[in-house]
Design an enzyme around this catalytic site. Structure first.
Site, PDB file in Angstrom:
ATOM      1  CE  LYS A  46      39.314  32.925  16.230  1.00  0.00           C
ATOM      2  NZ  LYS A  46      38.389  32.403  15.239  1.00  0.00           N
TER       3      LYS A  46
ATOM      4  CG  ASP B  37      35.879  24.911  14.889  1.00  0.00           C
ATOM      5  OD1 ASP B  37      36.086  25.657  15.951  1.00  0.00           O
ATOM      6  OD2 ASP B  37      36.439  25.284  13.710  1.00  0.00           O
TER       7      ASP B  37
ATOM      8  CE1 TYR C 224      40.781  29.304   7.906  1.00  0.00           C
ATOM      9  CE2 TYR C 224      40.361  30.132  10.145  1.00  0.00           C
ATOM     10  CZ  TYR C 224      41.118  29.955   9.244  1.00  0.00           C
ATOM     11  OH  TYR C 224      42.520  30.025   9.243  1.00  0.00           O
TER      12      TYR C 224
HETATM   13  C1  LIG Z   1      39.426  31.230  14.307  1.00  0.00           C
HETATM   14  C2  LIG Z   1      38.879  29.866  14.129  1.00  0.00           C
HETATM   15  C3  LIG Z   1      39.676  28.897  13.835  1.00  0.00           C
HETATM   16  C4  LIG Z   1      41.128  28.976  14.106  1.00  0.00           C
HETATM   17  O1  LIG Z   1      41.705  29.359  15.147  1.00  0.00           O
HETATM   18  P1  LIG Z   1      43.383  30.051  15.014  1.00  0.00           P
HETATM   19  O2  LIG Z   1      43.478  30.384  16.628  1.00  0.00           O
HETATM   20  O3  LIG Z   1      43.132  31.251  14.206  1.00  0.00           O
HETATM   21  O4  LIG Z   1      44.247  29.130  14.604  1.00  0.00           O
HETATM   22  C5  LIG Z   1      39.141  27.486  13.760  1.00  0.00           C
HETATM   23  N1  LIG Z   1      37.877  27.189  13.907  1.00  0.00           N
HETATM   24  C6  LIG Z   1      36.928  28.421  13.962  1.00  0.00           C
HETATM   25  C7  LIG Z   1      35.439  28.311  13.838  1.00  0.00           C
HETATM   26  C8  LIG Z   1      37.649  29.870  14.032  1.00  0.00           C
HETATM   27  O5  LIG Z   1      36.576  30.869  14.161  1.00  0.00           O
END
Ligand SMILES: *Cc1c(COP(=O)(O)O)cnc(C)c1O
Length: 425
Positions: A265, A237, A142
């Site tokens: 985050k 990511d 994701y």
């Molecule tokens: C949470 C998350 C996102 C998205 O971040 P948001 O601040 O919710 O837009 C993207 N990549 C990973 C791996 C994530 O865990």
């Protein structure tokens, strides 16, 4: 009627599904979501005054636990100076310097407002830099709700039984090649079959949005080699893993260096933040230096920078990673032992402060394995824990988090509850 039910009924009338992010609606586990009125340390306090040991940690950011006094103080000092300037501010420079110092592959960095923005802009930049269109992502990874990345995207979409989103034109989706994780041959084949070239591979180096999946030995190194060989940009990511598994993320832990990194985050200390960075030659393709446009009215917001800088400095000072690994290990081993006692098929992948529960006979190496898990067991466990003071993520496809505010007593209480729950299965 209890407060959470009343709030949820009001919310459902005017917010789709009553929530501002789908997994919060408890669709995967059933029941009414609780509303939180306060959070402190390892605990959430619900609108009905129930105290819960929190293994969601606001879905990753709260590595220091909730309401850490140092972060609260930093935000409050920033607040006294104003909430947004619309000009560059000193904390943005401090944040950028910290991130460049901490994250091994990052030479230049740009702040944005969420992880979604970070991945969206990363792939745009990779496309602008390479002049190619297609990107590779992996099933179950994701990367936020970016149009071209919401294909087989795990997490909330998967929880709702729908790995793909409506509303994404086929022509966009066609630019995304979705491959199974942990399969280098599939990646090699995709490159040799693609005629007009592949701009980038984007990967959660440790996928943590369809449960927690770990890379086979040599897998990340293999992706690095394939990207080098094909002049494609390797994007990690690390929105979830960055600053959580080690200060410099998976890239520091494994020594595999991406070209670009998406972050979010933890770097916001609980406020909305994202960032993306990487090699200077790529980052300099961004406006105003280069032709790739990206912007944000509230990017580098002073409150978010203050919280983020405080959060990162706390990590540098406290270096909680050994402690978190030990708590994580204790919990994962304990859970596995209890499951074995009651002959329950359970895999508990764990690394540092991240773990997940796959009710599965076999180890989970990819998305297909993950979705073959028994979700009924998870529901029962979730409900038993929630009723007795422990909050697990409300989906069998989410990773659980431990914060530095969790103590051994939290872990042993959690193990007791798992024991009760498994006994009753
Ligand atoms: C949470 C998350 C996102 C998205 O971040 P948001 O601040 O919710 O837009 C993207 N990549 C990973 C791996 C994530 O865990």
């Amino acid at each position: 009627m209890n407060q959470s039910q009343e709030l949820f009924d009001r919310a459902k009338k005017i917010i789709p599904g009553g929530v501002n992010s789908p997994v919060r609606a408890f669709r995967a586990v059933g029941g009414t979501p609780f509303f939180t009125k306060q959070a402190k340390g390892s605990r959430l306090i619900t609108a009905d005054d129930q105290e819960l040991i929190d293994y969601v940690c606001t879905w990753g950011p709260a590595i220091h636990g909730h309401d850490h006094p140092v972060i609260r103080e930093a935000v409050s000092e920033a607040l006294a100076k104003g909430t947004s300037f619309g000009t560059p501010g000193p904390d943005e420079v401090e944040m950028a310097e910290l991130l460049v110092e901490i994250v091994p592959s990052v030479e230049k960095i740009r702040m944005c407002n969420s992880g979604t923005e970070a991945t969206m802009s990363s792939i745009r930049l990779a496309r602008g830099f390479t002049g190619k269109s297609k990107i590779i992502k992996f099933a179950g990874c994701y990367h936020g709700h970016v149009d071209s990345l919401l294909v087989k995207a795990g997490s909330g979409a998967l929880t709702l039984g729908n790995p793909d989103s409506a509303g994404i034109p086929e022509s966009f989706a066609k630019e995304t090649i979705v491959l199974p994780y942990n399969d280098l041959t599939a990646v090699e084949n995709a490159f040799s079959q693609s005629e007009d070239g592949i701009a980038a591979i984007i990967v959660e180096p440790y996928p943590a949005n369809c449960g927690l999946i770990l890379p086979d030995d040599g897998y990340l190194e293999g992706l690095r080699k394939i990207c080098d060989h094909n002049q494609a940009v390797l994007i990690f990511d690390e929105v979830m893993t960055g600053f959580r598994l080690s200060l410099g993320g998976v890239q520091e832990k494994t020594g595999v260096t991406p070209d670009m990194t998406a972050m979010g985050k933890i770097i916001g200390g609980g406020l909305p933040v994202g960032a993306f960075g990487g090699k200077a030659e790529i980052m300099d393709f961004l406006a105003p230096l280069g032709p790739v446009y990206q912007a944000g009215t509230l990017s580098g917001n002073p409150l978010a920078m203050a919280a983020g800088v405080a959060s990162l400095q706390l990590l540098k000072e406290s270096m909680p990673y050994d402690r978190l690994e030990s708590l994580g290990n204790q919990l994962a081993l304990g859970i596995q032992q209890i499951a074995k006692e009651y002959s329950i098929p359970l895999q508990v992948p764990q690394v540092g402060s991240m773990y997940c529960l796959f009710f599965n006979e076999n180890p989970v190496r990819n998305f297909e394995d993950a979705i073959s898990s028994h979700s009924e067991y998870f529901k029962k466990l979730f409900q038993h824990c929630l009723a007795n003071g422990v909050y697990l993520p409300p989906s069998p496809y989410e990773t659980c988090f431990i914060s530095n505010a969790h103590i051994e007593n939290d872990i042993s209480k959690t193990l007791d509850l798992f024991n009760e729950a498994f006994k009753a299965f």
